[in-house]
Structure formats: structure tokens, C-alpha cells
Motif scaffolding. Structure first.
Motif, PDB file in Angstrom:
ATOM      1  N   ILE A 245       0.852  -1.187   0.000  1.00  0.00           N
ATOM      2  CA  ILE A 245       0.000   0.000   0.000  1.00  0.00           C
ATOM      3  C   ILE A 245       0.886   1.235   0.000  1.00  0.00           C
ATOM      4  N   ASP A 246       0.551   2.215  -0.844  1.00  0.00           N
ATOM      5  CA  ASP A 246       1.439   3.375  -0.939  1.00  0.00           C
ATOM      6  C   ASP A 246       1.022   4.544  -0.051  1.00  0.00           C
ATOM      7  N   SER A 247      -0.280   4.612   0.301  1.00  0.00           N
ATOM      8  CA  SER A 247      -0.697   5.773   1.085  1.00  0.00           C
ATOM      9  C   SER A 247      -2.040   5.511   1.749  1.00  0.00           C
ATOM     10  N   LEU A 248      -2.406   6.407   2.666  1.00  0.00           N
ATOM     11  CA  LEU A 248      -3.686   6.369   3.356  1.00  0.00           C
ATOM     12  C   LEU A 248      -4.593   7.485   2.839  1.00  0.00           C
ATOM     13  N   ASN A 249      -5.870   7.374   3.147  1.00  0.00           N
ATOM     14  CA  ASN A 249      -6.780   8.494   2.955  1.00  0.00           C
ATOM     15  C   ASN A 249      -6.219   9.710   3.685  1.00  0.00           C
ATOM     16  N   VAL A 250      -6.470  10.914   3.146  1.00  0.00           N
ATOM     17  CA  VAL A 250      -5.864  12.111   3.712  1.00  0.00           C
ATOM     18  C   VAL A 250      -6.293  12.343   5.158  1.00  0.00           C
ATOM     19  N   ALA A 251      -7.535  11.995   5.501  1.00  0.00           N
ATOM     20  CA  ALA A 251      -7.985  12.162   6.884  1.00  0.00           C
ATOM     21  C   ALA A 251      -7.251  11.202   7.809  1.00  0.00           C
ATOM     22  N   ALA A 252      -7.048   9.954   7.350  1.00  0.00           N
ATOM     23  CA  ALA A 252      -6.300   8.984   8.145  1.00  0.00           C
ATOM     24  C   ALA A 252      -4.836   9.412   8.271  1.00  0.00           C
ATOM     25  N   THR A 253      -4.279   9.936   7.191  1.00  0.00           N
ATOM     26  CA  THR A 253      -2.902  10.422   7.219  1.00  0.00           C
ATOM     27  C   THR A 253      -2.733  11.517   8.267  1.00  0.00           C
ATOM     28  N   ALA A 254      -3.674  12.439   8.297  1.00  0.00           N
ATOM     29  CA  ALA A 254      -3.616  13.519   9.285  1.00  0.00           C
ATOM     30  C   ALA A 254      -3.630  12.970  10.706  1.00  0.00           C
ATOM     31  N   ALA A 255      -4.509  12.009  10.962  1.00  0.00           N
ATOM     32  CA  ALA A 255      -4.623  11.441  12.300  1.00  0.00           C
ATOM     33  C   ALA A 255      -3.345  10.730  12.719  1.00  0.00           C
ATOM     34  N   VAL A 256      -2.791   9.902  11.815  1.00  0.00           N
ATOM     35  CA  VAL A 256      -1.562   9.177  12.137  1.00  0.00           C
ATOM     36  C   VAL A 256      -0.409  10.140  12.392  1.00  0.00           C
ATOM     37  N   ALA A 257      -0.261  11.133  11.530  1.00  0.00           N
ATOM     38  CA  ALA A 257       0.849  12.079  11.678  1.00  0.00           C
ATOM     39  C   ALA A 257       0.734  12.887  12.968  1.00  0.00           C
ATOM     40  N   MET A 258      -0.463  13.343  13.279  1.00  0.00           N
ATOM     41  CA  MET A 258      -0.640  14.115  14.518  1.00  0.00           C
ATOM     42  C   MET A 258      -0.353  13.253  15.745  1.00  0.00           C
ATOM     43  N   TRP A 259      -0.809  12.002  15.717  1.00  0.00           N
ATOM     44  CA  TRP A 259      -0.557  11.100  16.841  1.00  0.00           C
ATOM     45  C   TRP A 259       0.945  10.886  17.017  1.00  0.00           C
ATOM     46  N   ALA A 260       1.637  10.636  15.911  1.00  0.00           N
ATOM     47  CA  ALA A 260       3.075  10.348  15.987  1.00  0.00           C
ATOM     48  C   ALA A 260       3.867  11.573  16.474  1.00  0.00           C
ATOM     49  N   LEU A 261       3.390  12.762  16.167  1.00  0.00           N
ATOM     50  CA  LEU A 261       4.157  13.967  16.477  1.00  0.00           C
ATOM     51  C   LEU A 261       3.592  14.750  17.671  1.00  0.00           C
ATOM     52  N   ALA A 262       2.585  14.176  18.329  1.00  0.00           N
ATOM     53  CA  ALA A 262       1.969  14.869  19.472  1.00  0.00           C
ATOM     54  C   ALA A 262       2.997  15.090  20.577  1.00  0.00           C
TER      55      ALA A 262
END
Length: 262
Positions: A245-262
Motif C-alpha cells: 500500500i502506498d498511502s492512506l486516505n488524507v484524513a487517516a494520514t492527518a490522524a496518524v501524523a498528529m498522533w506520531a508527532l503529538a
């Protein structure tokens, strides 16, 4: 004000609800910045808590008391049977009530950046469902503000507000100008810019060391980020994927990135 029982759908006081599009509501007469529609008592409550003013409420009979408890006696409440209200609005009021709310003036970008540490920038995300989902993640996981580009879907559109569960009304947001002015604005405020994109030189999110002040940039699905957005970024970041899989839905991407960088 006494509750107004609807008998005539041509009543001009009902114009805010009569098959109105989001674009038409944004240009509503008698308003400074237009209107938006808040669906459900929960969303109306969040709108009121944010200081937004209702122009009127449209309620099924069994939610009139709840509407009055929220908006008081000075805001007109229109009521009628479900079939009549569906004919008026073009959709079923399955959440019991909707309210025509005055759009507030948007804050300035420098004001939002002044005390922020993490912000999200949405570039040309046209689907209001994705915009609403991202705002919900911002509220739940944590970012200080959201910035949207001129071609991004309006966060005050009815579907975006509904999907966000009203968090669009809680999270500070505003619109940006072009990328040169945006880049200068962020740099002046001490922000580094990380663009989420598929790129050969992208840094894995696992390895990305977030600075104290960070702006995460996400683009539209399909098109991705523009060349100007990528050129304005200090770092391009990619979420590592499995199973081809190359990418996630943009909403899922936002959630993952925010969680990782919180």
C-alpha cells in the motif's frame, strides 16, 4: 419568542432552510459574513459555546423544548411535522433540529500562529467529508489550529460540520494566501514546514524529529500537494506502509501524523 408553528412553506422567514446550498447561505442577506447550518443539539451547543450567534432554529415538535433551553427566548424557533420540514429542507431532520448560524469573522493567521506549536495546513482538500474528519482528529489528538488554502473546501459547509461532530466550530482556523506569503508568515513565526507526500527523498515519519513549532501540510487525494507546497516545505515526510500500500486516505494520514508527532 413564541414557537412558530409552520403552516406555509413560502414564509420568507424560512428562506434559510429552503433547499439552500452552502454557497447561497454564505451570501445570505442581512448577514455580515453569511450563515452556516448546525445540525443536532450537540453541534448547536458547540456553536453556542464558541460564541456563534443563531439566527433561528428549525425543530421537530419533540425537540422544541431542547432548542429553547439552548438558545433562549429571543431566537425564533420554527416547528412542524417531520414530513413538512423534509419538504422544506430537502432532507430528513433525523437529528431533531437544525439552526441557521451567523458565520463569525475569521481570525488572522498571525494571531493563530502566535501561541501555537502544532498546526495543520490543508491544501486544496475539496471533499468536505475529509475536511470534517481532519478537524475531528485535530480536536481529539491535538493541534492548535488549522489553515486552509483558497481552493480548499469550506470547513463551515454543512457536511464538514456534521462529519466533524461540530469540532469545526471549536478548532481555530482561517484561510491562507499564496505559498510565498504563507512560507514567509510561517518562517516569521518560527515554524518549520513538513509536507506529507510520496517522494523519493521523503523522511520516514518514524525517523522524523519534530521541531518545537511545526506546520504539517496535507494535500488533496489523487492530486497530492502542489509543486509550490513541496517547494515551501523544509522536509517531506512519508508514513511507512506495508503490504504494497502506498498511502492512506488524507484524513487517516492527518490522524496518524498528529498522533506520531503529538
Amino acid at each position: 419568542m413564541t414557537v412558530v408553528e409552520i403552516t406555509d412553506l413560502s414564509d420568507p422567514r424560512l428562506a434559510d432552510y429552503s433547499h439552500q446550498t452552502d454557497v447561497a447561505l454564505k451570501k445570505a442577506r442581512g448577514t455580515e459574513h453569511g450563515l452556516y447550518i448546525a445540525e443536532s443539539a450537540l453541534v448547536l451547543q458547540r456553536a453556542l459555546a464558541a460564541g456563534h450567534r443563531p439566527r433561528s432554529v428549525l425543530a421537530l415538535g419533540n425537540t422544541v423544548d431542547e432548542a429553547r433551553a439552548l438558545v433562549g427566548e429571543d431566537v425564533p424557533i420554527f416547528s412542524g411535522p417531520s414530513e413538512l420540514l423534509e419538504e422544506l429542507t430537502g432532507y430528513l431532520l433525523h437529528r431533531g433540529l437544525i439552526a441557521a448560524m451567523h458565520r463569525p469573522a475569521l481570525p488572522s493567521a498571525p494571531a493563530l500562529l502566535e501561541h501555537a506549536r502544532r498546526v495543520i495546513i490543508l491544501e486544496n482538500v475539496a471533499d468536505p467529508t475529509n475536511v470534517g474528519a481532519i478537524f475531528r482528529s485535530v480536536a481529539a489528538i491535538g493541534a492548535d489550529a488549522v489553515f486552509v488554502t483558497p481552493r480548499c473546501s469550506d470547513p463551515f459547509y454543512r457536511r464538514a460540520i456534521r462529519v466533524s461532530m461540530g469540532t469545526v466550530l471549536q478548532v481555530p482556523w482561517t484561510r491562507l494566501g499564496d505559498w510565498p506569503s504563507t512560507r514567509k508568515l510561517l518562517a516569521t513565526a518560527g515554524f518549520q514546514v513538513a509536507a506529507l507526500a510520496l517522494s523519493a527523498d521523503a523522511v520516514s515519519l518514524r525517523d522524523f524529529a519534530a521541531p518545537e513549532r511545526l506546520a504539517l501540510v496535507l494535500g488533496a487525494e489523487g492530486e497530492g500537494l502542489t509543486a509550490d507546497a513541496l517547494a515551501s516545505a523544509d522536509t517531506v515526510v512519508q508514513i511507512p506502509m506495508a503490504h504494497g500500500i502506498d498511502s492512506l486516505n488524507v484524513a487517516a494520514t492527518a490522524a496518524v501524523a498528529m498522533w506520531a508527532l503529538a
